[in-house]
Design a protein around this motif. Structure first.
Motif, PDB file in Angstrom:
ATOM      1  N   ARG A 153       0.841  -1.211   0.000  1.00  0.00           N
ATOM      2  CA  ARG A 153       0.000   0.000   0.000  1.00  0.00           C
ATOM      3  C   ARG A 153       0.869   1.251   0.000  1.00  0.00           C
ATOM      4  N   ALA A 154       1.960   1.231   0.756  1.00  0.00           N
ATOM      5  CA  ALA A 154       2.873   2.378   0.768  1.00  0.00           C
ATOM      6  C   ALA A 154       3.462   2.609  -0.622  1.00  0.00           C
ATOM      7  N   GLU A 156       2.019   1.841  -3.467  1.00  0.00           N
ATOM      8  CA  GLU A 156       0.948   2.410  -4.288  1.00  0.00           C
ATOM      9  C   GLU A 156       0.761   3.899  -4.000  1.00  0.00           C
ATOM     10  N   GLN A 157       0.935   4.300  -2.752  1.00  0.00           N
ATOM     11  CA  GLN A 157       0.818   5.716  -2.409  1.00  0.00           C
ATOM     12  C   GLN A 157       1.919   6.543  -3.069  1.00  0.00           C
ATOM     13  N   TYR A 161       1.402   9.430  -5.842  1.00  0.00           N
ATOM     14  CA  TYR A 161       1.992  10.759  -5.633  1.00  0.00           C
ATOM     15  C   TYR A 161       2.774  11.200  -6.871  1.00  0.00           C
TER      16      TYR A 161
END
Length: 248
Positions: A153-154, A156-157, A161
């Motif tokens: 998930r990190a 994907e963030q 961004y």
């Protein structure tokens, strides 16, 4: 000079271990390498026995002193270091005042191309003005991802961004880190990687006690581990994939 950043929005994913080992392997292959530790914790600096000078670092980022004054020798041939310390926690405040706001690091790196062929940036886990400077300056942003949903998930963030802020998404190169094939979730995600890992480097860095002992030896793996150590072989594979990608 080509430049790479080891970055993840999430901490504890093996970012610094990858920075140290990739920098060492590049230098061992005869490539003049500069490791710039941008993380206030200074873990890469500690591994290489480097100590920063707070006043000089501040003047460099404020543009009143040349960056070359920050360089320290490492214990290894062809490998130099710009160490960090806790004063780096103020970099975001300093960089916020620089114009243009995303170009300071690229500008500071440029003179090093006369001496080095590769710059390795070990970055703190945050989205910030410093991160923006890193994303603008690096040719590749390597993102170590543990095979867990929270770590992915990190990633994907970070990818989101990049798209939102106008950075080139193709710069991002994830790779699996701290993988433990004894765990069913790790095996599942290694065998069926999600879309976020589409541009990944195939090398898989295992969860290994040999990597943890880097702190005991204050050295990269190759300085103390046997040549058949699986983690060292994985970092060597990662280095060769990166070397081909950058055309070094």
């Amino acid at each position: 000079m080509r430049s790479i950043a080891l970055y993840n929005l999430k901490g504890g994913v093996g970012k610094t271990a990858a920075s140290v080992n990739l920098a060492y392997l590049a230098a061992a292959h005869g490539i003049p390498t500069l490791l710039w530790d941008l993380d206030p914790q200074g873990a890469s600096s500690w591994y290489f026995h480097g100590e920063a000078e707070e006043l000089k670092a501040r003047k460099v980022f404020e543009g009143t002193s040349p960056a070359g004054r920050l360089v320290k020798p490492s214990p290894y041939k062809q490998l130099s270091l710009i160490p960090a310390d806790l004063s780096y926690r103020y970099l975001d405040i300093i960089l916020k005042k620089v114009e243009p706001p995303r170009e300071a690091l690229r500008r500071l790196l440029k003179p090093f191309s006369e001496q080095y062929a590769l710059a390795v940036l070990d970055c703190p886990p945050s989205l910030s003005h410093l991160a923006d400077n890193v994303f603008a300056a690096a040719d590749r942003v390597l993102v170590p991802a543990v095979p867990t949903w929270l770590s992915l998930r990190a990633l994907e963030q970070v990818q989101a961004y990049f798209r939102t802020e106008g950075f080139e998404p193709k710069k991002i190169r994830p790779f699996y880190s701290m993988a433990d094939r004894r765990r069913s979730l790790h095996r599942e995600l290694l065998e069926n990687p999600p879309a976020a890992m589409a541009r990944r480097y195939p090398a898989v860095i295992p969860y290994a006690s040999a990597v943890e002992r880097m702190g005991e030896h204050r050295a990269p793996l190759a300085a103390y581990a046997g040549s058949d150590e699986p983690a060292l072989l994985a970092y060597a594979e990662l280095w060769l994939e990166l070397k081909r990608d950058l055309g070094l």
